[in-house]
Structure formats: C-alpha cells, structure tokens
Design an enzyme around this catalytic site. Structure first.
Site, short mmCIF file in Angstrom:
data_model
loop_
_atom_site.label_atom_id
_atom_site.label_comp_id
_atom_site.label_asym_id
_atom_site.label_seq_id
_atom_site.Cartn_x
_atom_site.Cartn_y
_atom_site.Cartn_z
N ASP A 116 16.75 68.43 2.53
CA ASP A 116 16.29 69.25 3.67
C ASP A 116 17.40 70.40 3.53
O ASP A 116 18.17 70.47 2.47
CB ASP A 116 16.32 68.75 5.01
N CYS A 164 20.25 64.72 3.06
CA CYS A 164 20.23 65.80 4.36
C CYS A 164 21.63 65.97 4.84
O CYS A 164 22.48 65.86 4.20
CB CYS A 164 19.03 64.95 5.40
N THR A 188 23.28 63.78 7.20
CA THR A 188 24.00 62.81 7.06
C THR A 188 23.53 61.75 5.97
O THR A 188 24.41 60.78 5.67
CB THR A 188 24.21 61.91 8.45
N HIS A 195 19.35 37.11 -2.66
CA HIS A 195 19.07 38.43 -2.23
C HIS A 195 17.71 38.48 -2.37
O HIS A 195 17.06 39.30 -1.56
CB HIS A 195 20.07 39.41 -2.74
#
Ligand code: PRP
Ligand code: URA
Length: 362
Positions: A8, A64, A66, A132
């Site tokens: 963004d 973006c 953060t 995992h």
C-alpha cells in the site's frame, strides 16, 4: 521461482527495495500499488494471497506501514500462511516452523536496507516438517471448516461431505428408488459435487454497468473447462454440471466392463480438440476396480490433457488405489468411499449397476 509482490502507500518505498532484491533471483508478479497515493491494504493483500493460493506465484511479499494489516488480510485467503517478519530471525523461523508462504514487512518500522537480510533468511531457510507439519495440518483442517469446505482428503482423494450430497446419496443407494428419481438424483449430485469442486476457480475482476452505476464484478478466468462422461453411466452426470457451467465442452468416452475379465473395452472416444488447454472433469458414477477410470484417463492424456480430475459418486478402495498408482497427478472427488468389491466386481454396499438403474435396462 515466481514471487507475487504488493504494497500500500505506506509500504511503497519498501517495495522498491524488495523488487531490487528479487531482480535476477525470481520472476515477479507486481500487484501494485504503483504510486504513493493512498489505497486500502486489503485489496492488495487479497490479490497477492490469491496469486499464491491459486498457484500463480510460489510465494508472496506484502508491504504496508507495519506489515500487520497485510498479514491479517492475506490470512483470510485459503491456503495462505502470512506473518509480519520485520527481522531476519523471525523470517527464518517463519519458514522453519510455519512454512510461511507470504511474508509481510512494515515501511514505517524498518528501513529499505533491512529488506535484503530479511528476505535472505526467508528464502534460504527450509521448512522442517515433522511436528511442525502436524500443527500446520491442524490449521488446514480448521481452515477447511471455516471455509465451509465439506471434505476430508486422503492423498489426492477428496470425499465431499456436504449434507445435501450425503442426503441424496442415501436416497440413491435405496433399491426402491425409481429410474426417474435415480436419474434426477445423479444429475443433482453431479451439480452439487462440481459446485464444491470448483470453489477455488480463479476469478478476474471486471467492471460492469448496472442500470444505476458502474461497479466491480468478477468473471471466471484461467483455463476453460470440459466434462468427459464415461459411457453409459457417466452421461447421467453431464446435465447437472452443464446447468452450472453451460459453456463447458463435452467429450465422450465409450467403455464397458467385460463381465468375465472385468477389463474395460473401448468402443468410442470423441474429445474437444483443445483438451490440452482445458481443465477436464472425467465423470463416472462408479469407481470399482478402477479399470474403466484408468483407461479413460489414459485416453484423455494421450490426446494432450494435463489437468484432469475424476468425479465419481461411489468408489471402492481398490479403484482408488489403482487410479492413484497409475495416475497420481489426477485428483479424485467422490461422495462416498465404500468398503470393498464383491466377487463380481460390484462395489459394496454401493448402489448396484449404475448404468442399468439410470437407463432402466434391468
Ligand atoms: C460401470 C460404471 C463404470 C465401471 C466401473 O460401467 O459406470 O464405468 O462400471 O467399474 P470398474 O471401475 O471396475 O471399471 P459398465 O461397464 O457397467 O458400463 P455401463 O456404464 O455402460 O453400464
Ligand atoms: N459398475 C457399477 O455400475 N456398479 C458397481 O458397483 C461396479 C461397477
């Protein structure tokens, strides 16, 4: 490797650093934004997420302010494991433990110079699997129910558990069901199954003008479809699918099972000339020994088809095993996996002879 990238306005500067890093290392699919003008990050995150989810790109990178909003949004797309990694250690662990396929970073948190070490760590660390993988499988199972996808999968076999499908399977198995009802139910079941199977077909955004305004809408993109019923019984599934996908082309394969040897005997094959460019659904209500299905799949592949799924109402484990062994690249979609074959090669408990019940020939 193909990487989908998007940002963004707040991640715009960081995106240049990402593109610079990827130059010569990977093919890039740039989903914008292409200036510092304000945009809504979910719009970009969904584009990148869909690229990865649909296999157009191997992984995605989102930028973006953060990295947090992008990761939240991308995680709404099926199959996406996105997280914000603003340092190399997190990026490395996200691969080792979480098999992260979309990495988000924040242009207001890190400098462009920090991008390269983060991406180095992310690209060079392999997924560890093991315990995992068990955890990721749990997440995938939760995701499947959240996306309301009613299927369980065993390898490439998907059993569709949608309540409407299972309800109709109960009626179709019943020996008291008439030919007319049986025929209607086969159609309805085929339509419901294909509705489920096609839920991830790629879409392209378009603009349409309603009587009141211009708005965004979607159209199916990517490969065109074709259905190929295996005669006779597969014919019963065609109309239910064409009602939903009227532009699909229809091929035909004529096979019958020799009652003595149970081996398939081919008597007809007519396919659309461009099968190689189409996604093919092979239709056969019964997958018993798998002889007919494997022969049909070979015929279609010989003519150039590459992306093929087999859609059957009922399968026996013997048939599933044979198709998986001979055509491991073919996804199998069924409504029920029954227990075994009887001495005549009929699926138990099954529904009897599908062709005869469909056409009233017995
Ligand atoms: C049935 C069914 C499948 C095949 C499955 O067809 O419609 O095509 O048997 O058995 P398999 O997995 O052991 O090959 P059939 O040969 O009875 O022909 P029909 O559809 O013309 O009745
Ligand atoms: N073909 C059918 O129609 N039914 C079976 O159970 C097996 C093969």
């Amino acid at each position: 490797m193909k990487i989908a990238v998007g940002c963004d306005h707040a991640g715009f500067v960081l995106k240049s650093a990402v593109l610079e890093y990827l130059k010569g290392r990977a093919e890039v699919l740039d989903h914008g934004t292409f200036s510092g003008d304000r945009v809504d990050y979910p719009d970009i995150a969904f584009k990148v997420g869909r690229s990865v989810s649909q296999g157009e790109a191997d992984r995605g990178v989102l930028l973006c302010g953060t990295g947090i909003g992008m990761a939240i949004a991308a995680n709404k797309i099926k199959g996406i494991r996105a997280a914000t990694c603003n340092d190399p250690e997190l990026a490395s662990l996200s691969r080792a433990h979480n098999d992260l396929n979309v990495l988000a970073m924040g242009g207001r948190v890190i400098e462009p110079a920090q991008v390269a070490p983060i991406l180095d760590a992310w690209f060079s660390t392999p997924f560890e699997g093991g315990r995992h993988l068990i955890r990721l499988d749990k997440i995938a199972a939760c995701e499947a129910s959240a996306f309301n996808v009613h299927f369980s999968s065993v390898g490439s076999v998907m059993v569709l558990h949608h309540p409407l499908i299972q309800h109709k399977m109960g009626i179709i198995r019943d020996k008291k069901t008439t030919v007319k009802e049986f025929r209607e139910l086969v159609q309805e079941l085929a339509g419901l199954m294909v509705y489920e199977i096609t839920r991830n077909l790629p879409l392209t955004e378009i603009e349409v003008e309603t009587p009141l305004a211009v708005t965004k809408a979607f159209t199916l993109s990517g490969k065109k479809l074709a259905v190929v019923p295996v005669l006779r019984a597969g014919l019963g599934m065609v109309d239910g699918i064409l009602q939903l996908i009227p532009n699909a082309k229809v091929g035909h394969i004529g096979l019958y099972r020799d009652p003595e040897t149970l081996e398939p005997v081919e008597y007809y094959c007519k396919l659309p000339p461009d099968v190689g460019e189409r996604e093919i659904f092979v239709l056969d209500p019964m997958l018993a020994t798998g002889g007919s299905a494997t022969a049909a799949l070979s015929l279609i592949k010989d003519r150039g088809a590459e992306k093929i799924s087999l859609v059957s109402l009922i399968a026996a484990p013997e048939g599933v095993n044979r198709v998986q062994a001979e055509h491991p690249d073919v996804d199998i979609f069924i409504a029920a996996l029954d227990t075994h074959l009887n001495e005549h090669g009929y699926i138990m408990p099954g529904l009897g002879d599908a062709g005869d019940r469909l056409f009233g020939t017995k």
